[in-house]
Design an enzyme around this catalytic site. Structure first.
Site, PDB file in Angstrom:
ATOM      1  N   ASN A   9       2.507  -7.608   1.852  1.00  0.00           N
ATOM      2  CA  ASN A   9       1.498  -7.170   0.879  1.00  0.00           C
ATOM      3  C   ASN A   9       1.203  -5.705   1.173  1.00  0.00           C
ATOM      4  O   ASN A   9       0.535  -5.393   2.151  1.00  0.00           O
ATOM      5  CB  ASN A   9       0.229  -8.032   1.054  1.00  0.00           C
ATOM      6  CG  ASN A   9      -0.943  -7.504   0.244  1.00  0.00           C
ATOM      7  OD1 ASN A   9      -0.766  -6.677  -0.649  1.00  0.00           O
ATOM      8  ND2 ASN A   9      -2.143  -7.981   0.549  1.00  0.00           N
ATOM      9  N   TRP A  10       1.721  -4.843   0.299  1.00  0.00           N
ATOM     10  CA  TRP A  10       1.595  -3.404   0.560  1.00  0.00           C
ATOM     11  C   TRP A  10       0.245  -2.831   0.142  1.00  0.00           C
ATOM     12  O   TRP A  10      -0.029  -1.651   0.366  1.00  0.00           O
ATOM     13  CB  TRP A  10       2.729  -2.647  -0.148  1.00  0.00           C
ATOM     14  CG  TRP A  10       4.058  -2.816   0.527  1.00  0.00           C
ATOM     15  CD1 TRP A  10       4.295  -3.335   1.774  1.00  0.00           C
ATOM     16  CD2 TRP A  10       5.344  -2.465  -0.002  1.00  0.00           C
ATOM     17  NE1 TRP A  10       5.647  -3.318   2.051  1.00  0.00           N
ATOM     18  CE2 TRP A  10       6.303  -2.784   0.979  1.00  0.00           C
ATOM     19  CE3 TRP A  10       5.779  -1.906  -1.208  1.00  0.00           C
ATOM     20  CZ2 TRP A  10       7.679  -2.561   0.781  1.00  0.00           C
ATOM     21  CZ3 TRP A  10       7.133  -1.689  -1.400  1.00  0.00           C
ATOM     22  CH2 TRP A  10       8.070  -2.006  -0.417  1.00  0.00           C
ATOM     23  N   LYS A  11      -0.584  -3.622  -0.520  1.00  0.00           N
ATOM     24  CA  LYS A  11      -1.903  -3.135  -0.949  1.00  0.00           C
ATOM     25  C   LYS A  11      -1.733  -1.794  -1.688  1.00  0.00           C
ATOM     26  O   LYS A  11      -0.751  -1.626  -2.403  1.00  0.00           O
ATOM     27  CB  LYS A  11      -2.844  -3.032   0.257  1.00  0.00           C
ATOM     28  CG  LYS A  11      -2.826  -4.334   1.071  1.00  0.00           C
ATOM     29  CD  LYS A  11      -3.903  -4.430   2.095  1.00  0.00           C
ATOM     30  CE  LYS A  11      -3.757  -5.765   2.839  1.00  0.00           C
ATOM     31  NZ  LYS A  11      -4.860  -6.026   3.737  1.00  0.00           N
ATOM     32  N   HIS A  95      -6.643 -12.745  -3.268  1.00  0.00           N
ATOM     33  CA  HIS A  95      -6.638 -12.085  -1.957  1.00  0.00           C
ATOM     34  C   HIS A  95      -8.075 -11.739  -1.557  1.00  0.00           C
ATOM     35  O   HIS A  95      -8.915 -11.432  -2.410  1.00  0.00           O
ATOM     36  CB  HIS A  95      -5.794 -10.809  -2.012  1.00  0.00           C
ATOM     37  CG  HIS A  95      -5.630 -10.182  -0.664  1.00  0.00           C
ATOM     38  ND1 HIS A  95      -6.555  -9.318  -0.146  1.00  0.00           N
ATOM     39  CD2 HIS A  95      -4.680 -10.341   0.280  1.00  0.00           C
ATOM     40  CE1 HIS A  95      -6.165  -8.948   1.068  1.00  0.00           C
ATOM     41  NE2 HIS A  95      -5.029  -9.556   1.345  1.00  0.00           N
ATOM     42  N   GLU A  97      -9.447  -9.201  -0.444  1.00  0.00           N
ATOM     43  CA  GLU A  97      -9.982  -7.932  -0.969  1.00  0.00           C
ATOM     44  C   GLU A  97     -10.362  -8.059  -2.441  1.00  0.00           C
ATOM     45  O   GLU A  97     -11.298  -7.414  -2.918  1.00  0.00           O
ATOM     46  CB  GLU A  97      -8.963  -6.797  -0.725  1.00  0.00           C
ATOM     47  CG  GLU A  97      -8.952  -6.410   0.747  1.00  0.00           C
ATOM     48  CD  GLU A  97      -7.599  -6.036   1.314  1.00  0.00           C
ATOM     49  OE1 GLU A  97      -6.693  -5.675   0.543  1.00  0.00           O
ATOM     50  OE2 GLU A  97      -7.440  -6.138   2.545  1.00  0.00           O
ATOM     51  N   GLU A 167      -5.800 -16.815   5.122  1.00  0.00           N
ATOM     52  CA  GLU A 167      -6.054 -15.501   5.722  1.00  0.00           C
ATOM     53  C   GLU A 167      -7.528 -15.401   6.089  1.00  0.00           C
ATOM     54  O   GLU A 167      -8.362 -15.079   5.232  1.00  0.00           O
ATOM     55  CB  GLU A 167      -5.715 -14.386   4.727  1.00  0.00           C
ATOM     56  CG  GLU A 167      -4.268 -14.374   4.297  1.00  0.00           C
ATOM     57  CD  GLU A 167      -3.866 -13.008   3.767  1.00  0.00           C
ATOM     58  OE1 GLU A 167      -2.950 -12.425   4.340  1.00  0.00           O
ATOM     59  OE2 GLU A 167      -4.487 -12.516   2.813  1.00  0.00           O
ATOM     60  N   GLY A 173      -6.541  -6.912   8.638  1.00  0.00           N
ATOM     61  CA  GLY A 173      -6.615  -5.477   8.891  1.00  0.00           C
ATOM     62  C   GLY A 173      -7.495  -5.108  10.072  1.00  0.00           C
ATOM     63  O   GLY A 173      -7.842  -3.942  10.255  1.00  0.00           O
ATOM     64  N   SER A 212      -3.434  -9.713  10.400  1.00  0.00           N
ATOM     65  CA  SER A 212      -2.948  -9.010  11.593  1.00  0.00           C
ATOM     66  C   SER A 212      -1.723  -9.658  12.233  1.00  0.00           C
ATOM     67  O   SER A 212      -1.600  -9.693  13.455  1.00  0.00           O
ATOM     68  CB  SER A 212      -4.087  -8.851  12.611  1.00  0.00           C
ATOM     69  OG  SER A 212      -5.153  -8.090  12.043  1.00  0.00           O
ATOM     70  N   GLY A 233       0.249  -7.616   6.018  1.00  0.00           N
ATOM     71  CA  GLY A 233      -0.229  -6.372   5.428  1.00  0.00           C
ATOM     72  C   GLY A 233       0.322  -5.179   6.192  1.00  0.00           C
ATOM     73  O   GLY A 233       1.447  -4.735   5.962  1.00  0.00           O
ATOM     74  N   GLY A 234      -0.470  -4.666   7.125  1.00  0.00           N
ATOM     75  CA  GLY A 234      -0.120  -3.435   7.845  1.00  0.00           C
ATOM     76  C   GLY A 234       1.297  -3.418   8.403  1.00  0.00           C
ATOM     77  O   GLY A 234       2.024  -2.420   8.262  1.00  0.00           O
TER      78      GLY A 234
HETATM   79  P1  PGA Z   1      -3.029  -7.396   7.651  1.00  0.00           P
HETATM   80  O1  PGA Z   1      -3.247  -7.818   6.105  1.00  0.00           O
HETATM   81  O2  PGA Z   1      -1.698  -7.984   8.080  1.00  0.00           O
HETATM   82  O3  PGA Z   1      -2.996  -5.888   7.634  1.00  0.00           O
HETATM   83  O4  PGA Z   1      -4.151  -7.955   8.424  1.00  0.00           O
HETATM   84  C1  PGA Z   1      -2.900  -9.099   5.652  1.00  0.00           C
HETATM   85  C2  PGA Z   1      -3.254  -9.248   4.199  1.00  0.00           C
HETATM   86  O5  PGA Z   1      -4.270  -8.663   3.762  1.00  0.00           O
HETATM   87  O6  PGA Z   1      -2.568  -9.944   3.436  1.00  0.00           O
END
Ligand code: PGA
Length: 253
Positions: A9-11, A95, A97, A167, A173, A212, A233-234
């Site tokens: 997930n590149w956001k 998600h 966010e 999640e 994050g 994470s 994500g990251g």
């Molecule tokens: P993260 O993000 O791996 O940076 O914690 C995961 C996500 O939001 O899907």
């Protein structure tokens, strides 16, 4: 047998050209990993180019969001049909966010989920509790409630028509990952909660862990029963950190 799935997930990262650069770097650095599905979820502008480049490859491409209506006066929104024409094969729904920064309600998430299925997009339904909710002992109530409100009163989809990503909000994050035990326990509860809606099809639903996930913790998490992959994500922003997670998923039984 559930085939593991690892998704990036590149956001709001990566322009169209940066997305193609990542793709070229990833495919140049490895042969097709066996026993694992690999998905990338770029921002909208990068989607058509990435999907076209990935069409003949082992990588599938999805979107990070959709609107629940077919079309209409919804400035700034994107429909399921637009996504499929742009080459998306799946979409993230709910998600954390979207829930916490943009205030998406369970009702909207439910409508988006069913809209995605109607248009042949694989929804990845994201669920998770906040730290306060976990500390109050309400973690599983919150997570199972988020799932039940999406599946209630709707035609029950088959077990491969959608994916769930657990999640924990406190792990996204932040560098704080759920322990393998915490992930195993929640995933087992999610699997049991799916049974009243899907009967034996519940066994076919892939349950991803997200929050994470890194090359250093991926294998321990992915080795847990009912953890069928990861939403990353990251660590999905560079092939060097994403690929080891993909490989760890491919190696798990
Ligand atoms: P993260 O993000 O791996 O940076 O914690 C995961 C996500 O939001 O899907």
């Amino acid at each position: 047998m559930r085939q593991p799935l690892v998704a990036g997930n590149w956001k709001m990262h990566k322009t169209p050209s940066a997305a193609l650069e990542f793709f070229d770097g990833l495919v140049a650095s490895t042969a097709e990993p066996s026993g694992v599905d690999v998905w990338l979820f770029p921002a909208y502008p990068a989607l058509p180019g990435l999907a076209a480049r990935a069409a003949e490859s082992w990588i599938k491409v999805g979107a990070q969001n959709l609107h629940e209506a077919d079309d209409g006066a919804f400035t700034g929104e994107v429909s399921a049909l637009m996504l499929t024409e742009a080459g998306a094969a799946g979409v993230l729904v709910g998600h954390s966010e979207r829930r916490h920064v943009f205030g998406e309600s369970d009702d909207r998430i439910r409508a988006k989920f069913h809209q995605a299925i109607r248009y042949g997009l694989l929804p990845v339904l994201c669920v998770g509790e906040t730290l306060d909710e976990r500390d109050q002992g309400r973690g599983s109530d919150v997570v199972l409630g988020q799932i039940e409100r999406v599946l209630a009163d709707a035609p029950s989809p088959s077990g491969d028509a959608f994916v769930i990503a657990y999640e924990p909000v406190w792990a996204i994050g932040t560098g704080h990952t759920a322990t393998p035990d915490q992930a195993r326990e929640m995933h087992a509860e999610i699997r049991s909660a799916l049974t009243p809606f899907l009967n034996e099809e519940a066994q076919r639903v892939r349950l991803l862990y997200g929050g994470s996930v890194k090359p250093t913790n991926a294998a321990d998490l992915l080795n847990q029963p009912d953890v069928d992959g990861a939403l990353v994500g990251g660590a999905s922003l560079e092939p060097d950190t994403f690929l080891p997670i993909v490989q760890a998923a491919g190696r798990t039984p």
